[in-house]
Design a protein around this motif. Structure first.
Motif, short mmCIF file in Angstrom:
data_model
loop_
_atom_site.label_atom_id
_atom_site.label_comp_id
_atom_site.label_asym_id
_atom_site.label_seq_id
_atom_site.Cartn_x
_atom_site.Cartn_y
_atom_site.Cartn_z
N GLY A 1 0.83 -1.20 0.00
CA GLY A 1 0.00 0.00 0.00
C GLY A 1 0.87 1.25 0.00
N PRO A 2 0.26 2.44 -0.14
CA PRO A 2 1.03 3.69 -0.07
C PRO A 2 1.76 3.79 1.27
CG PRO A 2 -1.21 4.10 -0.82
CD PRO A 2 -1.17 2.69 -0.34
N ARG A 3 2.89 4.47 1.26
CA ARG A 3 3.63 4.64 2.50
C ARG A 3 2.82 5.41 3.52
NH1 ARG A 3 9.77 6.31 0.65
NH2 ARG A 3 10.34 4.34 -0.33
N ARG A 4 2.92 5.00 4.77
CA ARG A 4 2.25 5.72 5.85
C ARG A 4 3.09 5.59 7.12
NH1 ARG A 4 -0.56 2.47 9.45
NH2 ARG A 4 -0.67 0.25 8.91
N ARG A 5 2.84 6.46 8.05
CA ARG A 5 3.57 6.44 9.31
C ARG A 5 3.11 5.26 10.15
NH1 ARG A 5 6.52 10.35 11.66
NH2 ARG A 5 5.67 11.89 10.20
N LEU A 6 4.06 4.46 10.63
CA LEU A 6 3.74 3.28 11.43
C LEU A 6 4.08 3.50 12.89
CD1 LEU A 6 5.23 0.46 9.11
CD2 LEU A 6 2.88 1.28 9.19
N SER A 7 3.31 2.85 13.77
CA SER A 7 3.65 2.86 15.18
C SER A 7 4.86 1.98 15.41
CB SER A 7 2.47 2.37 16.02
OG SER A 7 2.24 0.98 15.76
N GLU A 8 5.44 2.07 16.59
CA GLU A 8 6.62 1.24 16.89
C GLU A 8 6.27 -0.24 16.81
OE1 GLU A 8 9.89 0.57 20.49
OE2 GLU A 8 8.49 2.25 20.55
N GLU A 9 5.09 -0.61 17.30
CA GLU A 9 4.67 -2.02 17.23
C GLU A 9 4.48 -2.46 15.78
OE1 GLU A 9 0.99 -4.90 18.75
OE2 GLU A 9 1.16 -2.83 19.49
N GLU A 10 3.87 -1.59 14.97
CA GLU A 10 3.68 -1.92 13.56
C GLU A 10 5.01 -2.06 12.83
OE1 GLU A 10 -0.59 0.10 12.35
OE2 GLU A 10 1.16 1.41 12.66
N ARG A 11 5.98 -1.21 13.18
CA ARG A 11 7.30 -1.30 12.54
C ARG A 11 7.97 -2.62 12.87
NH1 ARG A 11 7.69 4.21 14.03
NH2 ARG A 11 8.97 3.69 15.85
N GLU A 12 7.82 -3.09 14.08
CA GLU A 12 8.42 -4.36 14.47
C GLU A 12 7.79 -5.52 13.68
OE1 GLU A 12 7.94 -4.67 18.66
OE2 GLU A 12 9.45 -3.13 19.12
N VAL A 13 6.47 -5.48 13.55
CA VAL A 13 5.79 -6.53 12.78
C VAL A 13 6.20 -6.47 11.32
CG1 VAL A 13 3.54 -7.35 11.96
CG2 VAL A 13 3.82 -6.64 14.36
N GLN A 14 6.25 -5.26 10.77
CA GLN A 14 6.61 -5.09 9.38
C GLN A 14 8.03 -5.58 9.10
OE1 GLN A 14 4.37 -3.94 6.91
NE2 GLN A 14 5.97 -4.95 5.71
N ALA A 15 8.94 -5.35 10.03
CA ALA A 15 10.31 -5.80 9.85
C ALA A 15 10.37 -7.32 9.77
CB ALA A 15 11.18 -5.30 11.01
N LYS A 16 9.59 -7.99 10.58
CA LYS A 16 9.56 -9.46 10.55
C LYS A 16 8.96 -9.96 9.22
CE LYS A 16 9.16 -10.02 15.57
NZ LYS A 16 8.27 -10.49 16.69
N ILE A 17 7.88 -9.28 8.78
CA ILE A 17 7.26 -9.67 7.50
C ILE A 17 8.25 -9.47 6.36
CG2 ILE A 17 5.47 -9.05 5.83
CD1 ILE A 17 3.65 -8.41 8.23
N ASP A 18 8.93 -8.33 6.34
CA ASP A 18 9.89 -8.04 5.27
C ASP A 18 11.00 -9.09 5.23
OD1 ASP A 18 8.47 -5.82 4.54
OD2 ASP A 18 9.74 -4.39 5.63
N GLU A 19 11.49 -9.45 6.39
CA GLU A 19 12.56 -10.46 6.45
C GLU A 19 12.06 -11.81 5.93
OE1 GLU A 19 15.62 -12.49 9.73
OE2 GLU A 19 14.14 -10.98 10.36
N ALA A 20 10.82 -12.16 6.30
CA ALA A 20 10.27 -13.44 5.85
C ALA A 20 10.03 -13.44 4.34
CB ALA A 20 8.96 -13.73 6.60
N LEU A 21 9.61 -12.30 3.80
CA LEU A 21 9.38 -12.20 2.35
C LEU A 21 10.70 -12.39 1.59
CD1 LEU A 21 6.87 -9.21 2.16
CD2 LEU A 21 6.39 -11.61 1.61
#
Length: 363
Positions: A155-175
């Motif tokens: 999706g378009p870039r948006r500001r993430l919370s600290e918790e969301e950034r942590e989840v996103q980092a794990k998803i990116d690594e898994a991808l």
């Protein structure tokens, strides 16, 4: 006509020969005649943008443009022509001619797209399924084997919370571990902007992940097909090249020496560098401004103008990445700043090119 008006105003303002009677009327008449009847600004602009092309800082095209512009200044008879180095780019970058982005199934759709400068390209034509980016690890695990060689639509870039950034980092690594082909990111509207930075790069530490930016309407077309249950197949061929550095970068400088106050300077300038997204020529930002400055120099010399102050023409570089060339110039010439009478910069970006607007008290 707009380019002619801008060029003549640049000439008149730089030389102090204005429409309200300052200077020699005969010289003013020759300047106007030369600019109106033998104007070459479009000749310069076509060569810069169509023969040389886009001019990313640290690219071979920019170096070519610097050398060509310096040669033109010398041809016109200016003095003290030089390429003044202001710094280095740690890694050079250039785009090849293979720049493809499209949907090939269930229908063919060519995308408007870009990739960031100093970012990785594909290894040839790369085709894969479009998969909407998972938002949770659970969703990612359900996608399983279809992730390999897939193009992940975010999706378009948006500001993430600290918790969301942590989840996103794990998803990116898994991808990445799943072996995706790359990511596809929509713009916020139908304007696709090219950016990029060399900061933190070295030739031993280059980015590898491929990210392609497409316009929002193209992204919505992909999402619509996925929502219908279709297998959406995308293909990209992004030919991006990293060039060993460090790459020296320069401002181009040339002068018409003043006859009475040669140590006082009027600067006429624009930035020669441009972004280099696919299809770009670097015309409006800022081929127009720099070629007006170049033509102003030619008109002054052809008209036999003898300005009282030195007119210094400067083609900045590194401006799109943070005004590097002009900032470094100020540092390098700190002892001369008190002698600068005026600075003219014609840089309207990609907006309407309406010329320079000045009032009498500014001259």
């Amino acid at each position: 006509m707009k380019r002619f008006v801008t060029a003549v105003w640049a000439v008149l303002l730089a030389s102090g020969l204005t429409a309200w009677g300052q200077g020699d009327p005969d010289v003013v008449a020759r300047i106007i005649d030369e600019g109106k009847n033998r104007n070459r600004v479009m000749e310069h602009l076509r060569y810069l943008t169509q023969v040389i092309g886009p001019r990313l800082t640290g690219s071979p095209n920019l170096q070519r443009a610097c050398e060509w512009t310096a040669a033109k200044f010398k041809e016109f008879g200016l003095q003290n022509v030089q390429l003044e180095q202001w710094g280095e780019v740690p890694v050079g970058f250039a785009r090849g001619p293979r720049q493809v982005a499209r949907m090939v199934s269930p229908e063919v759709r060519e995308f408007e797209f870009t990739t960031r400068a100093w970012s990785a390209g594909t290894t040839g034509l790369t085709r894969g399924r479009a998969v909407l980016a998972p938002k949770t690890m659970e969703t990612l695990e359900l996608l399983g084997p279809i992730l390999k060689d897939a193009w992940i639509l975010t999706g378009p870039r948006r500001r993430l919370s600290e918790e969301e950034r942590e989840v996103q980092a794990k998803i990116d690594e898994a991808l990445e571990e799943a072996g995706i082909a790359g990511r596809v990111v929509p713009s916020r509207n139908d304007l696709v902007r090219t950016g990029g930075s060399w900061r933190g790069l070295s030739y031993d530490n280059l980015p590898t992940g491929v990210t392609v930016y497409i316009r929002r309407s193209d992204s919505e077309a992909i999402i619509d097909q996925v929502a219908k249950g279709e297998d959406v197949i995308l293909e990209f061929d992004i030919e991006n090249h990293f060039l060993p550095g460090p790459v020296p970068v320069y401002n181009v400088i040339a002068e018409i020496p003043g006859t009475e106050m040669p140590d006082e300077v009027v600067i006429v300038s624009g930035h020669l560098d441009s972004w280099d997204g696919p299809g770009s020529q670097g015309t409006c930002d800022n081929g127009t401004g720099t070629m007006v400055a170049l033509e102003a120099a030619r008109i002054l010399m052809a008209s036999g103008a003898k300005p009282k102050r030195t007119i210094r023409f400067i083609m900045w570089t590194g401006e799109e990445q943070g005004l590097h060339g002009s900032r470094e110039y100020v540092k390098m010439h700190a002892d001369e700043l008190d002698k600068i009478s005026a600075v003219l910069v014609d840089d309207g970006g990609t907006n309407y090119s309406g010329g320079l607007q000045c009032i009498q008290s500014m001259v």
